[in-house]
Write a protein that holds these residues in place. Sequence first.
Motif, mmCIF file in Angstrom:
data_model
loop_
_atom_site.group_PDB
_atom_site.id
_atom_site.type_symbol
_atom_site.label_atom_id
_atom_site.label_comp_id
_atom_site.label_asym_id
_atom_site.label_seq_id
_atom_site.Cartn_x
_atom_site.Cartn_y
_atom_site.Cartn_z
ATOM 1 N N ALA A 257 1.225 -1.301 0.049
ATOM 2 C CA ALA A 257 0.145 -0.171 0.052
ATOM 3 C C ALA A 257 0.951 1.443 -0.076
ATOM 4 N N ALA A 258 2.067 1.202 0.677
ATOM 5 C CA ALA A 258 2.957 2.407 0.698
ATOM 6 C C ALA A 258 3.490 2.720 -0.629
ATOM 7 N N GLN A 259 3.606 1.715 -1.209
ATOM 8 C CA GLN A 259 4.236 2.109 -2.734
ATOM 9 C C GLN A 259 3.099 2.391 -3.699
ATOM 10 N N ASP A 260 1.706 2.153 -3.260
ATOM 11 C CA ASP A 260 0.841 2.609 -4.126
ATOM 12 C C ASP A 260 0.676 4.086 -4.426
ATOM 13 N N THR A 261 0.000 4.264 -5.608
ATOM 14 C CA THR A 261 -0.267 5.597 -6.010
ATOM 15 C C THR A 261 -1.609 5.828 -5.435
ATOM 16 N N GLU A 267 -4.671 6.592 -13.072
ATOM 17 C CA GLU A 267 -3.900 5.798 -12.597
ATOM 18 C C GLU A 267 -4.207 4.431 -13.132
ATOM 19 N N LEU A 268 -5.670 3.870 -13.639
ATOM 20 C CA LEU A 268 -5.594 2.700 -13.817
ATOM 21 C C LEU A 268 -5.187 2.342 -15.210
ATOM 22 N N PHE A 269 -5.249 3.598 -16.145
ATOM 23 C CA PHE A 269 -4.634 3.088 -17.339
ATOM 24 C C PHE A 269 -3.219 3.234 -17.386
ATOM 25 N N ARG A 270 -2.559 4.172 -16.369
ATOM 26 C CA ARG A 270 -1.335 3.889 -16.436
ATOM 27 C C ARG A 270 -0.600 2.883 -15.823
ATOM 28 N N ALA A 272 -2.153 -0.065 -14.696
ATOM 29 C CA ALA A 272 -2.683 -1.245 -14.540
ATOM 30 C C ALA A 272 -3.154 -1.819 -15.974
ATOM 31 N N ARG A 273 -2.530 -1.444 -16.909
ATOM 32 C CA ARG A 273 -3.113 -1.696 -18.504
ATOM 33 C C ARG A 273 -3.200 -3.168 -18.750
ATOM 34 N N PRO A 274 -2.016 -4.086 -18.264
ATOM 35 C CA PRO A 274 -2.316 -5.577 -18.487
ATOM 36 C C PRO A 274 -3.512 -6.168 -17.775
ATOM 37 N N ALA A 275 -3.771 -5.754 -16.708
ATOM 38 C CA ALA A 275 -4.545 -6.415 -15.806
ATOM 39 C C ALA A 275 -6.023 -5.769 -16.371
ATOM 40 N N LEU A 276 -6.200 -4.510 -16.869
ATOM 41 C CA LEU A 276 -7.438 -4.068 -17.676
ATOM 42 C C LEU A 276 -7.706 -4.952 -18.649
ATOM 43 N N LEU A 277 -6.925 -5.257 -19.625
ATOM 44 C CA LEU A 277 -6.857 -5.915 -20.552
ATOM 45 C C LEU A 277 -7.533 -7.419 -20.489
ATOM 46 N N GLY A 409 -10.957 -0.653 -11.155
ATOM 47 C CA GLY A 409 -10.453 -1.666 -12.041
ATOM 48 C C GLY A 409 -11.739 -2.861 -12.193
ATOM 49 N N SER A 410 -12.301 -3.109 -11.236
ATOM 50 C CA SER A 410 -13.289 -4.270 -11.102
ATOM 51 C C SER A 410 -14.690 -3.479 -11.753
ATOM 52 N N SER A 411 -14.708 -2.321 -11.568
ATOM 53 C CA SER A 411 -15.942 -1.644 -12.232
ATOM 54 C C SER A 411 -15.781 -1.852 -13.578
#
Length: 479
Positions: A257-261, A267-270, A272-277, A409-411
């Motif tokens: 969590a500390a490293q998270d933005t 941010e999702l597109f920046r 987490a693109r592989p996860a989104l795809l 992302g789940s959305s």
Amino acid sequence: MDKTSVTDTIDTIKETVEQETSRGFSTRWPLNSAFIFTFGALGGMLFGFDTGIISGASPLIESDFGLSVSQTGFITSSVLIGSCVGALSIGALSDRFGRKKLLIVSAILFLLGSGLCATATGFLMMVAARIILGLAVGAASALTPAYLAELAPKERRGSLSTLFQLMITFGILLAYASNLGFLNHNLLGVRDWRWMLGSALVPAALLLIGGIMLPESPRYLVNKGDIRNAFKVLTLIRKDVDQAQVQLELDEIKEVAAQDTKGGVRELFRIARPALLAAVGIMLFQQLVGINSVIYFLPQVFIKGFGFPEGDAIWVSVGIGVVNFVSTIVATLIMDKFPRKKLLIFGSVVMTVSLAILAVMNFVGDVSVLAVPTMILIAFYILGFAVSWGPIAWVLIGEIFPLSVRGIGSSFGSAANWLGNFIVSQFFLMLLDAFGNNVGGPFAIFGVFALLSIPFVLRFVPETKGKSLEEIEEEMTRR
Ligand code: BGC
């Protein structure tokens, strides 16, 4: 009392209420984890019930309100439009306000939507009510997978998250049962379809009670800096391990969590693109293999394709509902024993083969003797779906997004599912018609999607079994 002490008292009360709502009553009234996971997954039951119920209720509403066929079609699909919107809007809110509060909001929407559906006086009111229900279904479908994944220990996350799908299939079965049970019974002088739609009030009320009692997700709490309550919730749901292990898990969550933005769509597109795809693809395939042509339209398939009388056709769908539910029980038992990707490919193969045989058979054979073989092949197809794509699609969207954008992302994943669902539901009967009511036609198209899903899984879907959400996050970020 002077002014400052009044303000102080109000502040203390506010703080206490904040803490209580964020951690849930369960930290004071110890609940067992069976309760937490069952109630946590209850949104799935309403999802299944509210999408399944309309198959039986819509012909009755059509004749009662004197609707045209396209108006009836719109009553069916308006829930899907609402779901798409509900799924899309809930994610950012759940990253901001927490999973628990929004589960409560969706329970309230479920109550409102079900109440309005049961009391609707005409077409417009019914559509409005179904859209409100859709908002609730969409919201629950985006919230629940993330919530369950965030509560579950990594060794059992697959099975526990599969509870959501189990509840969906149970909800579908209940809807079929309620359709059969209330049909032609105008109890207390109230029309049968009103009872069918109104019976959703019971699980909706349970979800509300559950939502109030459930704890907030420990990962969400860490992300908001509420380490004390995160530790309390983790201790509550990890009764089988000692405090040192709980602390270890908490440290791992804190570190990631500390490293998270910050989170949010950009941010999702920046990050987490592989996860989104993977999420969007998997959700679209889950629908494009045609599952809801069976879940929503099976009676029509047998009436139009094989000349079944209506009463018999409803029983076919009850049978398929049972196969779906029982196979999903099997899925919960095997989910943490086999790699998710292997299960997905197994499911794709079973669906492709059964759909291919079904299509060829209906094109070249004598349709008048093919009703029973078609039924058997559909049962195999359902089994293939229920042990793989049914649960795993929902399990994965709760797992593969980084914590800071997990809700949003789940959305997106969930909205893709509703979009695919809408496309199939909207066009299936037209397709069937275009092939002269030969079921081989649409099912051949679904078979092609089942086949295409195999290379998609191999190339784009990560393996998540047995890994902690934080390990998955690191792996996905490296991608
Ligand atoms: C799908 C639903 C479907 C259900 C059938 C779910 O995973 O998302 O659209 O009706 O499975 O069991």
